[in-house]
Structure formats: structure tokens, C-alpha cells
Scaffold this motif. Structure first.
Motif, PDB file in Angstrom:
ATOM      1  N   THR A   7      36.664  21.213  -9.800  1.00 28.43           N
ATOM      2  CA  THR A   7      37.099  21.789  -8.905  1.00 28.43           C
ATOM      3  C   THR A   7      36.048  22.105  -7.308  1.00 28.43           C
ATOM      4  OG1 THR A   7      37.794  24.404 -10.112  1.00 28.43           O
ATOM      5  CG2 THR A   7      37.915  24.638  -7.909  1.00 28.43           C
ATOM      6  N   GLN A   8      37.013  21.349  -6.418  1.00 30.69           N
ATOM      7  CA  GLN A   8      36.058  21.243  -5.091  1.00 30.69           C
ATOM      8  C   GLN A   8      36.653  22.103  -4.223  1.00 30.69           C
ATOM      9  OE1 GLN A   8      35.192  18.024  -4.129  1.00 30.69           O
ATOM     10  NE2 GLN A   8      35.321  17.435  -6.448  1.00 30.69           N
ATOM     11  N   MET A   9      35.816  22.658  -3.463  1.00 28.57           N
ATOM     12  CA  MET A   9      36.028  23.649  -3.152  1.00 28.57           C
ATOM     13  C   MET A   9      35.001  23.618  -1.633  1.00 28.57           C
ATOM     14  SD  MET A   9      34.277  27.078  -4.231  1.00 28.57           S
ATOM     15  CE  MET A   9      35.821  27.663  -5.266  1.00 28.57           C
ATOM     16  N   THR A  10      34.822  24.392  -0.265  1.00 28.46           N
ATOM     17  CA  THR A  10      34.329  24.074   1.384  1.00 28.46           C
ATOM     18  C   THR A  10      33.499  25.019   1.120  1.00 28.46           C
ATOM     19  OG1 THR A  10      35.596  26.111   2.066  1.00 28.46           O
ATOM     20  CG2 THR A  10      37.102  23.444   2.189  1.00 28.46           C
ATOM     21  N   PHE A  42      24.572  28.292  -8.960  1.00 30.46           N
ATOM     22  CA  PHE A  42      24.435  27.222  -8.135  1.00 30.46           C
ATOM     23  C   PHE A  42      22.943  26.575  -8.209  1.00 30.46           C
ATOM     24  CE2 PHE A  42      25.823  31.304  -6.983  1.00 30.46           C
ATOM     25  CZ  PHE A  42      26.909  30.975  -5.854  1.00 30.46           C
ATOM     26  N   ILE A  43      23.855  25.352  -8.157  1.00 30.00           N
ATOM     27  CA  ILE A  43      22.422  24.565  -8.874  1.00 30.00           C
ATOM     28  C   ILE A  43      22.428  22.941  -7.156  1.00 30.00           C
ATOM     29  CG2 ILE A  43      21.619  22.486 -10.144  1.00 30.00           C
ATOM     30  CD1 ILE A  43      21.769  25.246 -11.186  1.00 30.00           C
ATOM     31  N   ASP A  44      21.399  22.799  -6.523  1.00 32.99           N
ATOM     32  CA  ASP A  44      21.325  21.620  -5.342  1.00 32.99           C
ATOM     33  C   ASP A  44      20.918  21.218  -6.810  1.00 32.99           C
ATOM     34  OD1 ASP A  44      19.874  20.094  -3.468  1.00 32.99           O
ATOM     35  OD2 ASP A  44      19.852  22.049  -2.213  1.00 32.99           O
ATOM     36  N   VAL A  45      21.372  19.223  -6.878  1.00 30.97           N
ATOM     37  CA  VAL A  45      20.749  18.379  -7.492  1.00 30.97           C
ATOM     38  C   VAL A  45      20.317  17.146  -6.073  1.00 30.97           C
ATOM     39  CG1 VAL A  45      22.272  18.649  -9.318  1.00 30.97           C
ATOM     40  CG2 VAL A  45      22.437  17.230  -6.643  1.00 30.97           C
ATOM     41  N   LYS A  82      31.095  33.621  -3.046  1.00 33.20           N
ATOM     42  CA  LYS A  82      30.518  33.092  -3.682  1.00 33.20           C
ATOM     43  C   LYS A  82      29.427  33.561  -4.108  1.00 33.20           C
ATOM     44  CE  LYS A  82      33.009  31.330  -6.350  1.00 33.20           C
ATOM     45  NZ  LYS A  82      34.021  30.696  -8.278  1.00 33.20           N
ATOM     46  N   LEU A  83      28.626  33.759  -3.573  1.00 36.55           N
ATOM     47  CA  LEU A  83      27.373  33.254  -3.005  1.00 36.55           C
ATOM     48  C   LEU A  83      26.493  34.333  -3.685  1.00 36.55           C
ATOM     49  CD1 LEU A  83      25.148  31.600   0.185  1.00 36.55           C
ATOM     50  CD2 LEU A  83      26.261  31.089  -1.777  1.00 36.55           C
ATOM     51  N   LYS A  84      27.170  35.637  -3.705  1.00 39.63           N
ATOM     52  CA  LYS A  84      26.295  37.438  -4.283  1.00 39.63           C
ATOM     53  C   LYS A  84      27.034  37.226  -5.842  1.00 39.63           C
ATOM     54  CE  LYS A  84      25.399  39.947  -0.162  1.00 39.63           C
ATOM     55  NZ  LYS A  84      25.747  38.822   1.118  1.00 39.63           N
ATOM     56  N   ASP A  85      28.071  36.492  -5.969  1.00 33.86           N
ATOM     57  CA  ASP A  85      29.207  36.104  -7.519  1.00 33.86           C
ATOM     58  C   ASP A  85      27.518  36.170  -8.867  1.00 33.86           C
ATOM     59  OD1 ASP A  85      29.666  36.310 -10.228  1.00 33.86           O
ATOM     60  OD2 ASP A  85      31.965  35.305  -9.614  1.00 33.86           O
ATOM     61  N   VAL A 103      29.347  27.050 -13.250  1.00 34.58           N
ATOM     62  CA  VAL A 103      28.134  26.056 -12.101  1.00 34.58           C
ATOM     63  C   VAL A 103      28.343  25.269 -10.987  1.00 34.58           C
ATOM     64  CG1 VAL A 103      26.319  24.350 -12.389  1.00 34.58           C
ATOM     65  CG2 VAL A 103      27.304  25.348 -14.206  1.00 34.58           C
ATOM     66  N   VAL A 104      27.695  25.796 -10.052  1.00 33.54           N
ATOM     67  CA  VAL A 104      28.665  25.146  -8.472  1.00 33.54           C
ATOM     68  C   VAL A 104      27.237  24.083  -7.913  1.00 33.54           C
ATOM     69  CG1 VAL A 104      28.658  25.989  -5.518  1.00 33.54           C
ATOM     70  CG2 VAL A 104      30.073  27.104  -7.268  1.00 33.54           C
ATOM     71  N   VAL A 105      28.178  23.197  -7.583  1.00 31.06           N
ATOM     72  CA  VAL A 105      26.883  22.453  -7.680  1.00 31.06           C
ATOM     73  C   VAL A 105      26.627  21.154  -5.834  1.00 31.06           C
ATOM     74  CG1 VAL A 105      26.343  19.736  -8.896  1.00 31.06           C
ATOM     75  CG2 VAL A 105      27.265  20.728  -9.956  1.00 31.06           C
ATOM     76  N   ILE A 106      26.037  21.269  -5.417  1.00 31.00           N
ATOM     77  CA  ILE A 106      25.775  20.894  -3.882  1.00 31.00           C
ATOM     78  C   ILE A 106      24.779  19.468  -3.387  1.00 31.00           C
ATOM     79  CG2 ILE A 106      24.031  22.467  -3.582  1.00 31.00           C
ATOM     80  CD1 ILE A 106      25.910  23.275  -0.438  1.00 31.00           C
TER      81      ILE A 106
END
Length: 119
Positions: free
Chosen positions: A27-30, A45-48, A37-40, A83-86
Motif C-alpha cells: 500500500t502507498q500512503m501519504t 513503523f520501520i525507518d530504513v 496511524k502513529l498511535k496504533d 509494517v509501515v516503511v519510510i
């Protein structure tokens, strides 16, 4: 000879385009959608980005797992959770999404524009 040249050009174009195409099942998310979603607690949440980039500027609750370490550190993540990746721009995080997909993760979200879009 000309056919060979066109064949090589076609292969290069396909390779370049495939690098920029979205990954199936990712999924692509803004940034704004991610902020909601940060409190979910069911989301990881992964920063690569590199540790230096992360140290300079990061957002909570993103955990730093540099892209080059991700294949060996997937065991730190729960495959049952999203997993949210940034990254900085969205390119490395898309590569990370491909790695996670190959490792059997089902719900993966890439942050469009990465940290560069974070306001």
C-alpha cells in the motif's frame, strides 16, 4: 546487429521501470495518512535510512533498521502485523517493501515521499 541494440535498450528500460513500479501487495500512503496511524499499537513503523540519517531527523515511533540490514533483521518484526516503511524519499522504503514481501510479510505500507514529505 540493430536488433541486438534494440533488445539491449528494451532490457535496460524494463529494468529501470521495474525499479520505480509499485510492488504488488504494498500500500502507498501519504505522510498525513501515516500520521493518523502513529498511535496504533498493531502497526510496526520501520525507518530504513542509515543510522546517521535517522539520528539527524526521525519520527517516533519509527524504529531504525537500515535497508542493508533488513534481510537479516526481519525476525525482529511480527509477520502478522502491518509494517509501515519510510526512508528519505520513498525509494529505499519501496526496496525494503520488496524484501519484506519476499520474507512473507502480508501487510506492508510504503510512505509516499518519505521523510522529505514529512511536515
Amino acid at each position: 546487429m540493430e536488433i541486438v541494440q534494440w533488445g539491449i535498450i528494451a532490457i535496460v528500460v524494463v529494468f529501470i521501470v521495474s525499479r520505480f513500479m509499485p510492488v504488488k501487495g504494498v500500500t502507498q500512503m501519504t505522510v498525513q495518512e501515516v500520521k493518523n496511524k502513529l498511535k496504533d499499537r498493531k502497526v510496526q513503523f520501520i525507518d530504513v535510512r542509515t543510522p546517521q540519517e535517522y539520528k539527524t531527523n526521525h519520527q517516533k515511533p519509527f524504529k531504525n533498521i537500515p535497508l542493508h540490514e533488513l534481510p537479516n533483521r526481519c525476525n525482529e518484526l511480527d509477520k502478522q502485523k502491518e509494517v509501515v516503511v519510510i526512508c528519505q524519499s520513498g525509494m529505499r522504503s519501496m526496496r525494503a517493501a520488496k524484501v519484506l514481501k519476499k520474507q512473507g510479510f502480508g501487510k506492508i505500507t510504503n510512505v509516499k515521499g518519505g521523510m522529505g514529505a514529512w511536515l
